[in-house]
Scaffold this motif. Structure first.
Motif, PDB file in Angstrom:
ATOM      1  N   ASP A 119       0.865  -1.180   0.000  1.00  0.00           N
ATOM      2  CA  ASP A 119       0.000   0.000   0.000  1.00  0.00           C
ATOM      3  C   ASP A 119       0.899   1.226   0.000  1.00  0.00           C
ATOM      4  O   ASP A 119       1.654   1.445   0.946  1.00  0.00           O
ATOM      5  CB  ASP A 119      -0.917  -0.011   1.230  1.00  0.00           C
ATOM      6  N   GLU A 120       0.815   2.015  -1.054  1.00  0.00           N
ATOM      7  CA  GLU A 120       1.684   3.179  -1.214  1.00  0.00           C
ATOM      8  C   GLU A 120       1.383   4.274  -0.192  1.00  0.00           C
ATOM      9  O   GLU A 120       2.233   5.130   0.068  1.00  0.00           O
ATOM     10  CB  GLU A 120       1.513   3.762  -2.634  1.00  0.00           C
ATOM     11  N   THR A 121       0.195   4.251   0.390  1.00  0.00           N
ATOM     12  CA  THR A 121      -0.209   5.365   1.263  1.00  0.00           C
ATOM     13  C   THR A 121      -0.395   4.976   2.722  1.00  0.00           C
ATOM     14  O   THR A 121      -0.387   5.841   3.583  1.00  0.00           O
ATOM     15  CB  THR A 121      -1.533   5.979   0.765  1.00  0.00           C
ATOM     16  N   PHE A 420       1.766   6.212  -9.423  1.00  0.00           N
ATOM     17  CA  PHE A 420       0.736   7.185  -9.782  1.00  0.00           C
ATOM     18  C   PHE A 420      -0.603   6.822  -9.131  1.00  0.00           C
ATOM     19  O   PHE A 420      -1.326   7.695  -8.639  1.00  0.00           O
ATOM     20  CB  PHE A 420       0.595   7.264 -11.303  1.00  0.00           C
ATOM     21  N   GLU A 421      -0.918   5.521  -9.123  1.00  0.00           N
ATOM     22  CA  GLU A 421      -2.136   5.079  -8.458  1.00  0.00           C
ATOM     23  C   GLU A 421      -2.084   5.369  -6.963  1.00  0.00           C
ATOM     24  O   GLU A 421      -3.090   5.737  -6.347  1.00  0.00           O
ATOM     25  CB  GLU A 421      -2.357   3.577  -8.678  1.00  0.00           C
ATOM     26  N   TRP A 426      -3.973   8.558  -2.428  1.00  0.00           N
ATOM     27  CA  TRP A 426      -3.701   9.511  -1.343  1.00  0.00           C
ATOM     28  C   TRP A 426      -4.575  10.757  -1.493  1.00  0.00           C
ATOM     29  O   TRP A 426      -5.127  11.261  -0.507  1.00  0.00           O
ATOM     30  CB  TRP A 426      -2.221   9.892  -1.368  1.00  0.00           C
ATOM     31  N   ALA A 427      -4.733  11.228  -2.726  1.00  0.00           N
ATOM     32  CA  ALA A 427      -5.509  12.445  -2.967  1.00  0.00           C
ATOM     33  C   ALA A 427      -7.017  12.191  -2.907  1.00  0.00           C
ATOM     34  O   ALA A 427      -7.785  13.051  -2.473  1.00  0.00           O
ATOM     35  CB  ALA A 427      -5.133  13.041  -4.326  1.00  0.00           C
ATOM     36  N   LEU A 428      -7.426  10.986  -3.352  1.00  0.00           N
ATOM     37  CA  LEU A 428      -8.859  10.649  -3.420  1.00  0.00           C
ATOM     38  C   LEU A 428      -9.089   9.294  -2.749  1.00  0.00           C
ATOM     39  O   LEU A 428      -9.432   8.301  -3.404  1.00  0.00           O
ATOM     40  CB  LEU A 428      -9.318  10.600  -4.883  1.00  0.00           C
ATOM     41  N   ASN A 430     -11.318   7.787  -1.013  1.00  0.00           N
ATOM     42  CA  ASN A 430     -12.601   7.090  -1.079  1.00  0.00           C
ATOM     43  C   ASN A 430     -13.097   6.859  -2.496  1.00  0.00           C
ATOM     44  O   ASN A 430     -14.061   6.128  -2.705  1.00  0.00           O
ATOM     45  CB  ASN A 430     -13.666   7.869  -0.294  1.00  0.00           C
ATOM     46  N   LYS A 431     -12.429   7.493  -3.462  1.00  0.00           N
ATOM     47  CA  LYS A 431     -12.890   7.393  -4.849  1.00  0.00           C
ATOM     48  C   LYS A 431     -11.944   6.580  -5.723  1.00  0.00           C
ATOM     49  O   LYS A 431     -12.365   6.006  -6.725  1.00  0.00           O
ATOM     50  CB  LYS A 431     -13.078   8.788  -5.445  1.00  0.00           C
ATOM     51  N   TRP A 432     -10.664   6.576  -5.366  1.00  0.00           N
ATOM     52  CA  TRP A 432      -9.685   5.853  -6.187  1.00  0.00           C
ATOM     53  C   TRP A 432      -8.897   4.901  -5.281  1.00  0.00           C
ATOM     54  O   TRP A 432      -8.070   5.333  -4.495  1.00  0.00           O
ATOM     55  CB  TRP A 432      -8.726   6.814  -6.877  1.00  0.00           C
ATOM     56  N   ILE A 433      -9.190   3.611  -5.417  1.00  0.00           N
ATOM     57  CA  ILE A 433      -8.510   2.599  -4.613  1.00  0.00           C
ATOM     58  C   ILE A 433      -7.841   1.613  -5.564  1.00  0.00           C
ATOM     59  O   ILE A 433      -8.511   1.017  -6.415  1.00  0.00           O
ATOM     60  CB  ILE A 433      -9.500   1.851  -3.693  1.00  0.00           C
TER      61      ILE A 433
END
Length: 469
Positions: A119-121, A420-421, A426-428, A430-433
């Motif tokens: 997990d990158e974040t 990039f994912e 990290w930025a989104l 709840n929308k981008w997993i």
């Protein structure tokens, strides 16, 4: 009296493996009477000597339970264990794997040259290596403490049209004169409220189900198989590899080897490769002679030889096993028979989701039972309908991840996409997993995971293509 039909007001579970034991305990805690029937002997007890023709040798019995591919426990499985109060005890026997440790070079240097976090974040998201034997033992012990009766050496023969399950206590080969639709009476016959088939990829419960209803069934073998090797602790009693808290991968394009850490400081290594030779790539079944095996490792895994000094002997001694996936529809017959785990959706092991998916089967069945006020009549068909698409989706994901592990982990484009994912997650949040995170660290349904991942892939491809212009 032997031969008489026993009426049992409860559930009989066929199979005392991981999913069967968890299902038995979960259903007992839900308030059902439960008995478990297992064709093998109790592998925890030393075997008595017996004729080979009448009994399965103890080493074969234990190997069936102890076999890897090593288990990787993640969120779906953890939630199922938490549901029965065993998560904390199970986690004591795990070794965390916080990242992939990549051995991309073909040199004598045993240390990895690249690390890829899962997990990158969020570094708190990682998978856990656990012994199949220890986890199965923990579940069986908890079942027995709950008063669940186990009937070992009782192999399911058939379930007849009256719903009677027939078992034999003779551990021998099937009667070769017996046809698909011709089954004699078992020595033990029992009529239960529900028969729960947790008896694996070669399920006898599933065979019985096929005789009672129109059943679509597919069993598919892939061209690759696996062979296990044991990497002992170093001479000073520590792990032989740096960064032991990792899933070690030796990616080689068309094949690979992985290593999972054990709590005794050893690693269980698994070589995944074609079973038969193809072009310049040697197949597992064609590597027989000492010199052939040495040359294979010298060319592909020269670093491993120093930490597995008896690799040639192990390679000769350990079997080369095929990998199979199973799809079946339906999973149930009315509210009388239901399949769970590998009996319903056996899959190749490349996402580490086989056990986790099977455990989540049990958890979701329990959740649906709760919503149906404990009614098997309503819960069984509802579960079978809702869960089947999810199980099939996990099968699809599992094979796709093999391509990633053996090839893409060395690709600079793959690594760029992952970073990039991670930034998008990290930025989104709840929308981008990312795909792996959805599969491993959430309970988002597997079929929904595929849908969301395909949508994200389309967006990401457009973004990266535009950025390259």
């Amino acid at each position: 009296m032997e031969g008489e039909v026993e009426t049992f007001d409860g559930i009989i579970v066929v199979g005392a493996g991981l999913v069967g034991a968890l299902a038995a305990l979960t259903l007992k805690q839900r308030g059902f009477n439960v008995k478990v029937f297992e064709g093998r002997k109790d592998w925890r007890i030393a075997a008595e000597s017996a004729l080979v023709s009448e009994e399965i040798a103890e080493d074969k019995v234990k190997n069936a339970v102890k076999r890897s591919i090593n288990l990787a426990l993640s969120v779906r499985g953890q939630e199922a264990l938490k549901n029965v109060g065993l998560l904390e005890m199970a986690m004591k026997d795990t070794v965390p794997m916080r990242c992939r440790a990549i051995h991309s070079h073909r040199s004598a240097d045993i240390q990895p040259d690249m690390f890829q976090p899962y997990d990158e974040t969020n570094p708190k998201n990682f998978i856990n290596s656990i012994s199949r034997e220890k986890l199965n033992g923990l579940l069986l012990q908890a079942c027995e403490a709950a008063g669940i009766v186990f009937c070992f050496r009782h192999k399911l023969m058939n379930i007849d049209k009256d719903g009677i399950a027939h078992f034999t206590r003779k551990l021998c080969k099937k009667n070769l004169s017996q046809t698909y639709n011709d089954h004699g009476e078992g020595e033990v016959r029992i009529k239960a409220t529900l028969v729960l088939g947790c008896d694996g990829a070669y399920s006898t419960t599933r065979e019985a189900l096929a005789r009672l209803t129109s059943l679509d069934f597919e069993r598919k073998y892939i061209s690759h198989g696996y062979k296990e090797l044991y990497m002992p602790p170093s001479s000073d009693g520590d792990f032989a590899l740096q960064q032991p808290e990792a899933l070690h991968i030796w990616p080689r394009g068309d094949f690979m080897m992985i290593g999972l850490p054990n709590s005794d400081k050893s690693f269980t290594c698994t070589l995944f490769a074609p079973m038969e030779s193809k072009g310049s790539i040697k197949g597992l079944l064609d590597l027989r002679e000492t010199e052939e095996i040495r040359e294979y490792f010298q060319e592909n895994f020269p670093d491993v030889r120093s930490v597995i000094p008896d690799y040639v002997d192990q390679f000769k001694r350990n079997p080369s096993c095929r990998l199979v996936s199973v799809a079946v529809n339906p999973w149930h017959f009315r509210s009388k028979i239901l399949l769970l785990g590998d009996a319903a959706h056996a899959m190749v092991p490349f996402y580490g989701q086989g056990m986790n998916c099977g455990f989540e089967d049990v958890l979701e069945l329990d959740e649906i039972l709760k919503s149906c006020d404990g009614s098997l009549q309503h819960a069984v068909p509802k579960f079978a309908q809702l869960r089947r698409e999810k199980g099939n989706a996990c099968r699809q994901l599992s094979y796709s991840n093999y391509i990633e592990m053996r090839s893409h982990t060395m690709s600079s484009v793959f690594l760029l996409r992952k970073r990039f994912e991670g930034l998008l997650n990290w930025a989104l949040p709840n929308k981008w997993i990312p795909l792996y995170k959805m599969v491993t660290f959430t309970r988002i349904p597997y079929n929904e995971v595929i849908r969301r991942s395909e949508s994200q892939d389309r967006i990401l491809s457009v973004v990266l293509f535009s950025a390259s212009l």
